[in-house]
Motif scaffolding. Structure first.
Motif, mmCIF file in Angstrom:
data_model
loop_
_atom_site.group_PDB
_atom_site.id
_atom_site.type_symbol
_atom_site.label_atom_id
_atom_site.label_comp_id
_atom_site.label_asym_id
_atom_site.label_seq_id
_atom_site.Cartn_x
_atom_site.Cartn_y
_atom_site.Cartn_z
ATOM 1 N N TYR A 38 0.689 -1.416 0.034
ATOM 2 C CA TYR A 38 -0.072 -0.107 0.012
ATOM 3 C C TYR A 38 0.846 1.312 0.210
ATOM 4 C CZ TYR A 38 -3.429 3.471 1.585
ATOM 5 O OH TYR A 38 -4.045 4.794 1.756
ATOM 6 N N GLU A 39 1.806 1.222 0.876
ATOM 7 C CA GLU A 39 3.073 2.321 0.761
ATOM 8 C C GLU A 39 3.864 2.237 -0.276
ATOM 9 O OE1 GLU A 39 4.533 2.117 4.890
ATOM 10 O OE2 GLU A 39 2.468 2.841 5.720
ATOM 11 N N LYS A 40 3.664 1.482 -1.205
ATOM 12 C CA LYS A 40 4.877 1.295 -2.240
ATOM 13 C C LYS A 40 5.896 1.108 -1.957
ATOM 14 C CE LYS A 40 1.259 3.780 -5.400
ATOM 15 N NZ LYS A 40 0.743 2.309 -5.780
ATOM 16 N N GLU A 41 6.299 0.515 -0.869
ATOM 17 C CA GLU A 41 7.573 0.091 -0.650
ATOM 18 C C GLU A 41 8.161 -1.144 -1.056
ATOM 19 O OE1 GLU A 41 8.004 0.080 3.722
ATOM 20 O OE2 GLU A 41 7.232 1.949 4.024
ATOM 21 N N GLY A 42 9.289 -1.093 -1.558
ATOM 22 C CA GLY A 42 9.678 -2.529 -2.312
ATOM 23 C C GLY A 42 9.992 -3.626 -1.378
ATOM 24 N N PHE A 43 10.079 -4.845 -1.807
ATOM 25 C CA PHE A 43 10.799 -5.916 -0.734
ATOM 26 C C PHE A 43 12.172 -6.230 -1.611
ATOM 27 C CE2 PHE A 43 6.293 -6.028 -0.601
ATOM 28 C CZ PHE A 43 6.026 -6.271 0.706
ATOM 29 N N ALA A 111 -11.018 -8.952 -4.472
ATOM 30 C CA ALA A 111 -10.977 -7.539 -3.901
ATOM 31 C C ALA A 111 -9.768 -6.944 -3.381
ATOM 32 C CB ALA A 111 -11.816 -7.763 -2.613
ATOM 33 N N ALA A 112 -8.697 -7.825 -2.756
ATOM 34 C CA ALA A 112 -7.372 -7.257 -2.571
ATOM 35 C C ALA A 112 -6.762 -6.776 -4.011
ATOM 36 C CB ALA A 112 -6.627 -8.049 -1.875
ATOM 37 N N LYS A 113 -6.836 -7.481 -5.069
ATOM 38 C CA LYS A 113 -6.199 -7.007 -6.303
ATOM 39 C C LYS A 113 -6.697 -5.642 -6.619
ATOM 40 C CE LYS A 113 -5.345 -11.654 -8.272
ATOM 41 N NZ LYS A 113 -3.895 -11.491 -8.516
ATOM 42 N N LEU A 114 -7.969 -5.477 -6.427
ATOM 43 C CA LEU A 114 -8.575 -4.245 -6.966
ATOM 44 C C LEU A 114 -8.357 -3.031 -5.953
ATOM 45 C CD1 LEU A 114 -12.124 -5.338 -8.025
ATOM 46 C CD2 LEU A 114 -10.285 -4.664 -9.419
ATOM 47 N N ALA A 115 -8.145 -3.372 -4.767
ATOM 48 C CA ALA A 115 -7.750 -2.386 -3.718
ATOM 49 C C ALA A 115 -6.450 -1.782 -3.898
ATOM 50 C CB ALA A 115 -7.942 -3.051 -2.335
ATOM 51 N N PHE A 116 -5.528 -2.830 -4.078
ATOM 52 C CA PHE A 116 -3.867 -2.442 -4.171
ATOM 53 C C PHE A 116 -3.563 -2.340 -5.458
ATOM 54 C CE2 PHE A 116 -4.445 -4.960 0.053
ATOM 55 C CZ PHE A 116 -3.768 -4.058 0.853
ATOM 56 N N ALA A 117 -3.899 -2.559 -6.518
ATOM 57 C CA ALA A 117 -3.964 -2.207 -7.869
ATOM 58 C C ALA A 117 -2.413 -2.245 -8.192
ATOM 59 C CB ALA A 117 -4.520 -0.848 -8.129
ATOM 60 N N ARG A 118 -1.978 -3.409 -7.875
ATOM 61 C CA ARG A 118 -0.262 -3.637 -7.875
ATOM 62 C C ARG A 118 0.127 -4.008 -9.164
ATOM 63 N NH1 ARG A 118 4.164 -7.379 -4.645
ATOM 64 N NH2 ARG A 118 5.842 -5.955 -4.628
ATOM 65 N N ALA A 119 0.872 -3.716 -10.022
ATOM 66 C CA ALA A 119 1.214 -3.938 -11.535
ATOM 67 C C ALA A 119 2.178 -5.119 -11.357
ATOM 68 C CB ALA A 119 2.018 -2.934 -12.250
ATOM 69 N N ARG A 120 1.862 -5.949 -12.340
ATOM 70 C CA ARG A 120 2.555 -7.306 -12.728
ATOM 71 C C ARG A 120 4.006 -7.058 -12.781
ATOM 72 N NH1 ARG A 120 -0.403 -12.217 -12.221
ATOM 73 N NH2 ARG A 120 -2.372 -11.662 -12.387
ATOM 74 N N LEU A 127 6.051 -15.570 -19.479
ATOM 75 C CA LEU A 127 5.998 -16.570 -20.023
ATOM 76 C C LEU A 127 4.556 -17.176 -20.379
ATOM 77 C CD1 LEU A 127 8.984 -18.892 -18.585
ATOM 78 C CD2 LEU A 127 8.863 -17.263 -20.780
ATOM 79 N N THR A 128 3.540 -16.601 -19.492
ATOM 80 C CA THR A 128 2.077 -16.357 -19.768
ATOM 81 C C THR A 128 1.370 -15.392 -19.532
ATOM 82 O OG1 THR A 128 0.326 -18.077 -19.258
ATOM 83 C CG2 THR A 128 1.518 -17.152 -17.536
ATOM 84 N N PRO A 129 0.402 -14.935 -20.580
ATOM 85 C CA PRO A 129 0.232 -13.475 -20.357
ATOM 86 C C PRO A 129 -0.915 -13.415 -19.253
ATOM 87 C CG PRO A 129 -0.966 -14.745 -22.047
ATOM 88 C CD PRO A 129 0.086 -15.650 -21.865
ATOM 89 N N GLU A 130 -0.677 -12.297 -18.410
ATOM 90 C CA GLU A 130 -1.527 -12.004 -17.472
ATOM 91 C C GLU A 130 -1.829 -10.617 -17.495
ATOM 92 O OE1 GLU A 130 -3.299 -14.052 -15.729
ATOM 93 O OE2 GLU A 130 -1.933 -15.795 -15.298
ATOM 94 N N HIS A 131 -3.060 -9.998 -17.170
ATOM 95 C CA HIS A 131 -3.266 -8.639 -17.351
ATOM 96 C C HIS A 131 -4.029 -8.150 -16.168
ATOM 97 C CE1 HIS A 131 -2.300 -9.413 -21.661
ATOM 98 N NE2 HIS A 131 -3.170 -10.396 -21.531
ATOM 99 N N ASP A 132 -4.251 -8.727 -15.510
ATOM 100 C CA ASP A 132 -4.854 -8.223 -14.252
ATOM 101 C C ASP A 132 -4.081 -7.625 -13.123
ATOM 102 O OD1 ASP A 132 -4.238 -10.791 -13.227
ATOM 103 O OD2 ASP A 132 -6.017 -11.175 -12.217
ATOM 104 N N PHE A 133 -4.318 -7.361 -12.046
ATOM 105 C CA PHE A 133 -3.195 -6.965 -10.790
ATOM 106 C C PHE A 133 -2.745 -8.091 -10.146
ATOM 107 C CE2 PHE A 133 -6.580 -3.278 -10.908
ATOM 108 C CZ PHE A 133 -5.661 -2.194 -11.579
ATOM 109 N N SER A 134 -1.775 -7.769 -9.594
ATOM 110 C CA SER A 134 -0.857 -8.702 -9.110
ATOM 111 C C SER A 134 -0.847 -9.211 -7.907
ATOM 112 C CB SER A 134 0.820 -8.198 -9.480
ATOM 113 O OG SER A 134 1.722 -9.038 -9.076
#
Length: 211
Positions: A38-43, A111-120, A127-134
């Motif tokens: 949420y705070e956009k801090e990396g790991f 719900a969490a994918k929509l709330a956090f909207a983290r890009a892939r 290696l396989t197409p994914e288009h929603d949030f991560s």
């Protein structure tokens, strides 16, 4: 005078102590991961692990990872969960608890994918197409929620079958999570959050429903 065991006999809302410990550990991990996302801090471990798995890619491992990830896709795991639900109903097992735990975990994931909207991840090609949030990993949630739900469904009346389901299912759920990182469609932190969400939600449902 009643013993402690007798005093709590019939209090079905009481999970074994180890499961309560696992619940709080999973919930704490989920909150910590979600806060940083949420705070956009990396790991610190995300990018090195993505690079490590990218270095392992080969035609054989690529196809194996795709097969493993497909085993937890919606087209496979939802029918499997419905079969488990129907079998639980016919055997007089708490099938509704299983359905609530599995279905609820997957709804929370969406719900969490929509709330956090983290890009892939975009460090290497997918290696396989994914288009929603991560965040979190839906495949990881679904696989572990299924395994834990089956274990809790069976553990009272069929403890040996429950133990077998857990011993076979946990390695599979672990490999599903690894496959998502290998295929470069999820950060490792997405997978950890998926496992934590599935564990915390499943145990919470079973604890509360037994009250």
């Amino acid at each position: 005078m009643k013993t402690v065991r007798e005093a709590f006999q019939g209090r079905s809302w009481l999970l074994p102590l180890g499961l309560w410990g696992l619940f709080f550990l999973s919930l704490g991990a989920l909150v910590a991961l979600a806060e940083d996302v949420y705070e956009k801090e990396g790991f610190a471990f995300d990018l090195p692990l993505l690079a490590f798995f990218h270095g392992l890619q080969s035609p054989f491992l690529d196809h194996l990872a795709l097969a493993i990830t497909h085993s937890a896709s919606a087209g496979v795991i939802i029918p499997l969960a419905l079969v488990v639900t129907a079998a639980g109903y016919r055997l007089g097992l708490p099938w509704l608890d299983f359905l609530l735990s599995f279905g609820g975990a997957n709804l929370l994931d969406q719900a969490a994918k929509l709330a956090f909207a983290r890009a892939r991840p975009h460090l290497f090609p997918q290696l396989t197409p994914e288009h929603d949030f991560s965040f979190p990993s839906g495949h990881s949630v679904a696989a572990l929620a299924l395994v834990l739900g089956v274990y809790l469904l069976l553990r009272r009346r069929f403890p040996k079958a429950a133990a077998l389901a857990l011993s076979l299912g946990l390695p599979w759920a672990f490999l599903v999570g690894l496959s998502r990182v290998f295929l470069q469609v999820h950060y490792p932190s997405d997978v950890l959050a998926g496992w934590a969400l599935a564990t915390a939600w499943t145990l919470a449902v079973w604890a509360l429903r037994k009250g």
